[in-house]
Write a protein that holds these residues in place. Sequence first.
Motif, PDB file in Angstrom:
ATOM      1  N   LYS A  17     -13.711  -1.380  -0.647  1.00 49.16           N
ATOM      2  CA  LYS A  17     -12.955  -2.575  -0.996  1.00 49.16           C
ATOM      3  C   LYS A  17     -13.667  -3.356  -2.092  1.00 49.16           C
ATOM      4  CE  LYS A  17     -11.688  -7.038   1.052  1.00 49.16           C
ATOM      5  NZ  LYS A  17     -11.826  -7.877   2.267  1.00 49.16           N
ATOM      6  N   LEU A  67     -12.174   3.668  -8.216  1.00 51.20           N
ATOM      7  CA  LEU A  67     -12.563   2.353  -7.718  1.00 51.20           C
ATOM      8  C   LEU A  67     -14.006   2.026  -8.077  1.00 51.20           C
ATOM      9  CD1 LEU A  67     -10.842   2.328  -4.203  1.00 51.20           C
ATOM     10  CD2 LEU A  67     -10.022   1.329  -6.338  1.00 51.20           C
ATOM     11  N   LEU A  84      -0.330  -1.126  -8.345  1.00 56.93           N
ATOM     12  CA  LEU A  84      -0.521   0.062  -7.522  1.00 56.93           C
ATOM     13  C   LEU A  84      -0.073   1.319  -8.269  1.00 56.93           C
ATOM     14  CD1 LEU A  84      -1.533   0.913  -4.754  1.00 56.93           C
ATOM     15  CD2 LEU A  84       0.738   0.440  -3.834  1.00 56.93           C
ATOM     16  N   LEU A 104      -2.598   2.189 -10.995  1.00 60.10           N
ATOM     17  CA  LEU A 104      -3.812   2.799 -10.452  1.00 60.10           C
ATOM     18  C   LEU A 104      -3.559   4.262 -10.059  1.00 60.10           C
ATOM     19  CD1 LEU A 104      -5.147  -0.131  -8.225  1.00 60.10           C
ATOM     20  CD2 LEU A 104      -6.092   0.653 -10.409  1.00 60.10           C
ATOM     21  N   HIS A 115       0.815  -1.209   0.000  1.00 64.21           N
ATOM     22  CA  HIS A 115       0.000   0.000   0.000  1.00 64.21           C
ATOM     23  C   HIS A 115       0.852   1.264   0.000  1.00 64.21           C
ATOM     24  CE1 HIS A 115       0.449  -0.032   4.560  1.00 64.21           C
ATOM     25  NE2 HIS A 115       0.743   1.221   4.256  1.00 64.21           N
ATOM     26  N   GLU A 154      -4.522   0.246  -1.159  1.00 59.65           N
ATOM     27  CA  GLU A 154      -3.849  -1.041  -0.990  1.00 59.65           C
ATOM     28  C   GLU A 154      -4.303  -2.036  -2.047  1.00 59.65           C
ATOM     29  OE1 GLU A 154      -2.865  -2.579   2.986  1.00 59.65           O
ATOM     30  OE2 GLU A 154      -4.271  -4.210   2.546  1.00 59.65           O
ATOM     31  N   VAL A 155      -3.353  -2.756  -2.595  1.00 59.86           N
ATOM     32  CA  VAL A 155      -3.648  -3.880  -3.479  1.00 59.86           C
ATOM     33  C   VAL A 155      -3.126  -5.131  -2.798  1.00 59.86           C
ATOM     34  CG1 VAL A 155      -3.702  -2.564  -5.622  1.00 59.86           C
ATOM     35  CG2 VAL A 155      -1.518  -3.402  -4.777  1.00 59.86           C
ATOM     36  N   HIS A 192      -5.532 -10.273  -7.899  1.00 60.54           N
ATOM     37  CA  HIS A 192      -5.448  -9.278  -6.836  1.00 60.54           C
ATOM     38  C   HIS A 192      -6.792  -8.589  -6.592  1.00 60.54           C
ATOM     39  CE1 HIS A 192      -1.222  -9.916  -7.100  1.00 60.54           C
ATOM     40  NE2 HIS A 192      -1.069  -9.279  -8.249  1.00 60.54           N
ATOM     41  N   SER A 193      -6.921  -8.011  -5.401  1.00 58.19           N
ATOM     42  CA  SER A 193      -8.051  -7.149  -5.049  1.00 58.19           C
ATOM     43  C   SER A 193      -7.503  -5.789  -4.655  1.00 58.19           C
ATOM     44  CB  SER A 193      -8.856  -7.769  -3.904  1.00 58.19           C
ATOM     45  OG  SER A 193      -9.428  -9.002  -4.293  1.00 58.19           O
ATOM     46  N   VAL A 194      -8.407  -4.830  -4.396  1.00 59.63           N
ATOM     47  CA  VAL A 194      -7.966  -3.463  -4.119  1.00 59.63           C
ATOM     48  C   VAL A 194      -8.907  -2.818  -3.111  1.00 59.63           C
ATOM     49  CG1 VAL A 194      -9.293  -2.551  -6.093  1.00 59.63           C
ATOM     50  CG2 VAL A 194      -7.345  -1.241  -5.181  1.00 59.63           C
ATOM     51  N   LYS A 195      -8.345  -1.918  -2.293  1.00 59.58           N
ATOM     52  CA  LYS A 195      -9.195  -1.179  -1.363  1.00 59.58           C
ATOM     53  C   LYS A 195      -8.539   0.147  -0.996  1.00 59.58           C
ATOM     54  CE  LYS A 195      -7.418  -3.517   2.816  1.00 59.58           C
ATOM     55  NZ  LYS A 195      -7.785  -4.355   3.985  1.00 59.58           N
ATOM     56  N   SER A 196      -9.379   1.115  -0.633  1.00 56.97           N
ATOM     57  CA  SER A 196      -8.949   2.358  -0.007  1.00 56.97           C
ATOM     58  C   SER A 196      -9.571   2.353   1.384  1.00 56.97           C
ATOM     59  CB  SER A 196      -9.430   3.572  -0.808  1.00 56.97           C
ATOM     60  OG  SER A 196      -9.053   4.776  -0.157  1.00 56.97           O
TER      61      SER A 196
END
Length: 288
Positions: free
Chosen positions: A203, A175, A277, A280, A160, A245-246, A220-224
């Motif tokens: 997320k 996102l 990352l 993005l 992240h 974060e990925v 992969h997944s991703v979230k703030s």
Amino acid sequence: MIKKAVVPVIHEFGTYLFVPDLELYHAFINYYVNNVEDSYNHYITDRHGRKFKFWSKPGGLRNPKTNELAFEYILSWKDAIGASKCHIVVKPLFGPGTKTKTGQILNLPEIGTNIEVQCSYFELHDILDIYEDILKAIGATRFEHSIDCKRSRIFHMARHVRYHERHEPEVVYMLKGIKNNSSMRGDVDLVEKVRSGKYDMYKIDLPSFDVCNIETDFVHSVKSYRIKNFLERTASDPLRHPKLEVFLNSKEHKRIYGKYPTIDEFLQIEKDLDRLLASLLNFVGPIE
């Protein structure tokens, strides 16, 4: 002119280290029996002075020779604020026919010692150093080079960067675009939590990054997201601001490829996460 660069850091990391020798597990038993006088207050110190609390508890597998529950051996450390931490559980693997504590029979293919590691802000080389220090402490340095990297699995890995909250609308807008595109292509899981107009968590699991023209080698997944008490912090406090974060979606990776990635693939995953990352962040635009 001095140029600033955003450098990702590893956040959560989880791995199963496999040693194809049950004698390593027996070395932990021997050390515990002969050296631990106070089971609630025994520590092993690594080369950096971190004191790992060491204790044991009955596990979930039965020893086939005695039919009794085999003990697991735990080592745990965390820093003063609880941000950086490392939790290690040493478990026996008795092979095919092993029974659980409820009597269920597991067709475990391996005989050896499983070392489950869950940590935050530790790289793989840090974990291997800690492993060496523990072996030295328990008098089992003969196992120092015994980890089978091709059969040791990574089940969690995240990278992240922290960014200023003024950029949050653009990040979340991106996102949401990924989520909308993913929804039209198939399954997607979403967690969306807002506190006082700011995103506590956004997320996306099972995302498709095609809308950003991004390809990855792993799933992969991703979230703030933010720390829980971010509203109590001032704007000058870095911990008030969100992180992008990925992270490796190990369950989906296993569904597609039949197994978790190995620790031999650690650097490949790290590079893949950092590339995702960076892509993005570049898609959002200049960010700090």
